[in-house]
Design an enzyme around this catalytic site. Structure first.
Site, PDB file in Angstrom:
ATOM      1  N   LYS A  45      43.080  37.709  34.810  1.00  0.00           N
ATOM      2  CA  LYS A  45      43.755  38.956  34.427  1.00  0.00           C
ATOM      3  C   LYS A  45      42.725  40.096  34.410  1.00  0.00           C
ATOM      4  O   LYS A  45      41.630  39.950  33.839  1.00  0.00           O
ATOM      5  CB  LYS A  45      44.389  38.754  33.044  1.00  0.00           C
ATOM      6  CG  LYS A  45      45.010  39.993  32.424  1.00  0.00           C
ATOM      7  CD  LYS A  45      46.360  40.326  33.015  1.00  0.00           C
ATOM      8  CE  LYS A  45      46.870  41.632  32.390  1.00  0.00           C
ATOM      9  NZ  LYS A  45      48.045  42.165  33.109  1.00  0.00           N
ATOM     10  N   CYS A 135      47.392  48.502  40.607  1.00  0.00           N
ATOM     11  CA  CYS A 135      48.308  48.626  39.464  1.00  0.00           C
ATOM     12  C   CYS A 135      48.997  50.001  39.511  1.00  0.00           C
ATOM     13  O   CYS A 135      48.333  51.038  39.494  1.00  0.00           O
ATOM     14  CB  CYS A 135      47.528  48.451  38.173  1.00  0.00           C
ATOM     15  SG  CYS A 135      48.586  48.541  36.730  1.00  0.00           S
ATOM     16  N   LYS A 173      42.107  44.386  46.360  1.00  0.00           N
ATOM     17  CA  LYS A 173      43.551  44.150  46.216  1.00  0.00           C
ATOM     18  C   LYS A 173      44.303  45.453  46.481  1.00  0.00           C
ATOM     19  O   LYS A 173      44.084  46.463  45.817  1.00  0.00           O
ATOM     20  CB  LYS A 173      43.867  43.611  44.817  1.00  0.00           C
ATOM     21  CG  LYS A 173      45.333  43.245  44.658  1.00  0.00           C
ATOM     22  CD  LYS A 173      45.577  42.457  43.382  1.00  0.00           C
ATOM     23  CE  LYS A 173      47.040  42.085  43.224  1.00  0.00           C
ATOM     24  NZ  LYS A 173      47.298  41.333  41.995  1.00  0.00           N
TER      25      LYS A 173
HETATM   26  C1  LIG Z   1      53.497  41.085  34.017  1.00  0.00           C
HETATM   27  C2  LIG Z   1      52.579  41.287  35.170  1.00  0.00           C
HETATM   28  C3  LIG Z   1      51.281  41.702  34.959  1.00  0.00           C
HETATM   29  C4  LIG Z   1      50.418  41.905  36.035  1.00  0.00           C
HETATM   30  N1  LIG Z   1      49.131  42.273  35.793  1.00  0.00           N
HETATM   31  C5  LIG Z   1      48.269  42.420  36.828  1.00  0.00           C
HETATM   32  C6  LIG Z   1      46.901  42.708  36.590  1.00  0.00           C
HETATM   33  O1  LIG Z   1      46.445  42.820  35.454  1.00  0.00           O
HETATM   34  N2  LIG Z   1      46.101  42.875  37.667  1.00  0.00           N
HETATM   35  C7  LIG Z   1      46.548  42.744  38.957  1.00  0.00           C
HETATM   36  O2  LIG Z   1      45.772  42.887  39.900  1.00  0.00           O
HETATM   37  N3  LIG Z   1      47.841  42.457  39.200  1.00  0.00           N
HETATM   38  C8  LIG Z   1      48.706  42.279  38.166  1.00  0.00           C
HETATM   39  N4  LIG Z   1      50.015  41.926  38.433  1.00  0.00           N
HETATM   40  C9  LIG Z   1      50.466  41.790  39.833  1.00  0.00           C
HETATM   41  C10 LIG Z   1      50.375  40.347  40.337  1.00  0.00           C
HETATM   42  O3  LIG Z   1      49.039  39.879  40.350  1.00  0.00           O
HETATM   43  C11 LIG Z   1      50.946  40.204  41.765  1.00  0.00           C
HETATM   44  O4  LIG Z   1      50.207  41.037  42.635  1.00  0.00           O
HETATM   45  C12 LIG Z   1      52.407  40.593  41.856  1.00  0.00           C
HETATM   46  O5  LIG Z   1      53.099  40.153  40.703  1.00  0.00           O
HETATM   47  C13 LIG Z   1      53.094  40.009  43.103  1.00  0.00           C
HETATM   48  O6  LIG Z   1      53.135  38.602  43.071  1.00  0.00           O
HETATM   49  P1  LIG Z   1      54.465  37.764  42.649  1.00  0.00           P
HETATM   50  O7  LIG Z   1      55.589  38.264  43.497  1.00  0.00           O
HETATM   51  O8  LIG Z   1      54.103  36.323  42.883  1.00  0.00           O
HETATM   52  O9  LIG Z   1      54.705  38.056  41.221  1.00  0.00           O
HETATM   53  C14 LIG Z   1      50.883  41.711  37.351  1.00  0.00           C
HETATM   54  C15 LIG Z   1      52.194  41.296  37.567  1.00  0.00           C
HETATM   55  C16 LIG Z   1      53.043  41.065  36.499  1.00  0.00           C
HETATM   56  C17 LIG Z   1      54.442  40.595  36.733  1.00  0.00           C
END
Ligand SMILES: Cc1cc2nc3c(=O)[nH]c(=O)nc-3n(C[C@H](O)[C@H](O)[C@H](O)COP(=O)(O)O)c2cc1C
Ligand code: SF4
Ligand code: SF4
Length: 430
Positions: A45, A135, A173
């Protein structure tokens, strides 16, 4: 059994299934349980300056009985003290030397701040760094996250600062909240990135409460746009991965694919479009760490079935199949074909084609059998696929390729006066 090991720009892992930087990688305990379950890597995270989160943070879109088809969040980066995170990272790395432990970072756009956090993450034992330029909420208002990832010059500059001191591979990213992801990907390459990962979440407002008029997730009657992810975003992510994989300026940069991955099939699609590893967030938030067991089995069996020994032999095999529209064959003719023995006479294909396509399906009420009889008017069918997409019986409507006797003609050929087009339904209607 196929070898699932991967090496993403120098970061090695026993398999391509990594946890994305998100709540499932918030603590050392979670990451260790994930590694025990079989995950090959994890992106911690995001670390940065301490933040304060709001309480209500997630909302979702349910669709057709599927809960959390799309997930939206307004959560920020880690809200745990940096020292605690660093201690836990060191502990995890010591206990799980073989899994890839990548640390996600986001600090103010100042060279010193980036140098400091890079050193701290690497001293704790990170195998690699992921720069969170994606983000889309909260942090972007403070000039970080997607505020960096939306401007190629900033992306390049900060990547360069990180590369000045980094001893481990650096993944950038990317945010999908841009008109063309290739510009930022190219900037990351220019800045010296060892890999890119994508996608981060997509700007979204998921829904409005029709009684209170408040958008969700609701924080004391208000909301803010959030980041959208989960199965709903997979097609957008696949396209962006493909765009980078087939771009002449980025086509050698290793890719970690993210966005809506829930099964081994989803992962295989990203790998076919050029991804080396894949990252998962929503599916784990929904179903837990153990989904990786099926992912490992499924991918390994798939490679065996295809006679492939390693993932390297699978990677990128669909990249060359994604082309500009002008390169497609205008003389490739398909028509719908209905397997009458499978048809349940619901009439959906007729309605869809009649109102939403090309009026190429005939229908007649068969009172004796109490059903609608349907047939394709071959000369009117433009082969758009719509009827096969709406038909509720799998395999009932198939699209059959027709031999026309005309060779391949692309739009470019046609413009240049080369080749002859096969006759089309609209020709008859003039
Ligand atoms: C609740 C939540 C918190 C997230 N926090 C971060 C984060 O702190 N840093 C980051 O790079 N991406 C964060 N993401 C994005 C995820 O790493 C990922 O890029 C995104 O959810 C797409 O993948 P998925 O479709 O499998 O969820 C977060 C996503 C969610 C749902
Ligand atoms: S493929 Fe398209 S045009 Fe042809 S029958 Fe189906 S819906 Fe109609
Ligand atoms: S949608 Fe499928 S099942 Fe329904 S009438 Fe058409 S072919 Fe038959």
């Amino acid at each position: 059994m196929a070898d699932l090991r991967v090496n993403l720009g120098g970061i090695k892992a026993p398999n391509p299934f990594w946890l994305a930087s998100a709540p499932p990688t918030n603590t050392g305990d979670q990451v260790m349980r994930a590694f025990d379950a079989g995950w090959g890597g994890a992106v911690w995270k995001t670390l940065g300056e301490p933040v304060v989160n709001v309480w209500s943070r997630y909302s979702s879109v349910d669709y057709g009985g599927q809960r959390m088809m799309g997930l939206n969040n307004i959560e920020l980066i880690t809200d745990r003290p940096l020292a605690v995170n660093l201690r836990e990272i060191a502990e995890v790395k010591k206990r799980y030397p073989k899994q890839a432990l990548v640390v996600s970072l986001m600090v103010e756009s100042k060279r010193e701040a980036w140098h400091t956090i890079v050193k701290q993450a690497e001293d704790a034992g990170a195998d690699g760094l992921e720069l969170n330029f994606g983000c889309p909420h909260g942090m972007s208002e403070r000039g970080m996250g997607s505020a960096v990832g939306q401007v190629p010059d900033y992306t390049c500059q900060i990547t360069e600062w990180v590369k000045e001191v980094a001893r481990t591979p650096v993944i950038v990213k990317l945010t999908p909240n841009v008109t063309d992801v290739r510009y930022v990907a190219r900037a990351a390459v220019r800045g010296g990135a060892d890999a890119v990962s994508l996608i981060n979440t997509i700007n979204s407002v998921t829904s409005i409460d029709l009684d209170t008029f408040a958008p969700r997730p609701t924080v004391a009657g208000l909301s803010s746009h959030g980041g959208y992810c989960g199965p709903a975003v997979k097609p957008i992510a696949l396209n962006m991965v493909a765009e980078i994989a087939r771009d002449a300026e980025c086509d050698t940069i290793p890719i970690s694919g993210i966005g809506g991955i829930s099964t081994w099939r989803d992962a295989a699609e990203f790998i076919l479009l050029g991804a080396t590893s894949v990252q998962v967030c929503t599916a784990v938030m929904h179903y837990g760490f153990r989904i990786v067991e099926d992912m490992l089995d499924g991918l390994s069996n798939y490679l065996d079935e295809k006679g492939l020994a390693t993932l390297d032999e699978l990677r990128g095999r669909s990249v060359q199949r994604v082309r500009d529209w002008k390169e497609l064959d205008l003389n490739y003719v398909v028509r719908a074909e209905i397997a009458q023995e499978k048809c349940i006479g619901c009439g959906l294909c007729y309605t869809a084609c009649n109102d939403g396509a090309h009026q190429a399906i005939g229908a007649r009420r068969d009172e004796r059998r109490g059903r609608t009889e349907v047939w394709v008017k071959e000369d009117d069918c433009v082969g758009c696929n719509l009827c096969s997409l709406v038909c509720p019986v799998m395999g009932c409507i198939t699209m059959r390729a027709i031999e026309t006797g005309h060779g391949k003609v692309t739009w470019e050929d046609h413009q240049g006066g080369r080749g002859k087009l096969a006759p089309r339904p609209q020709d008859r209607h003039h």
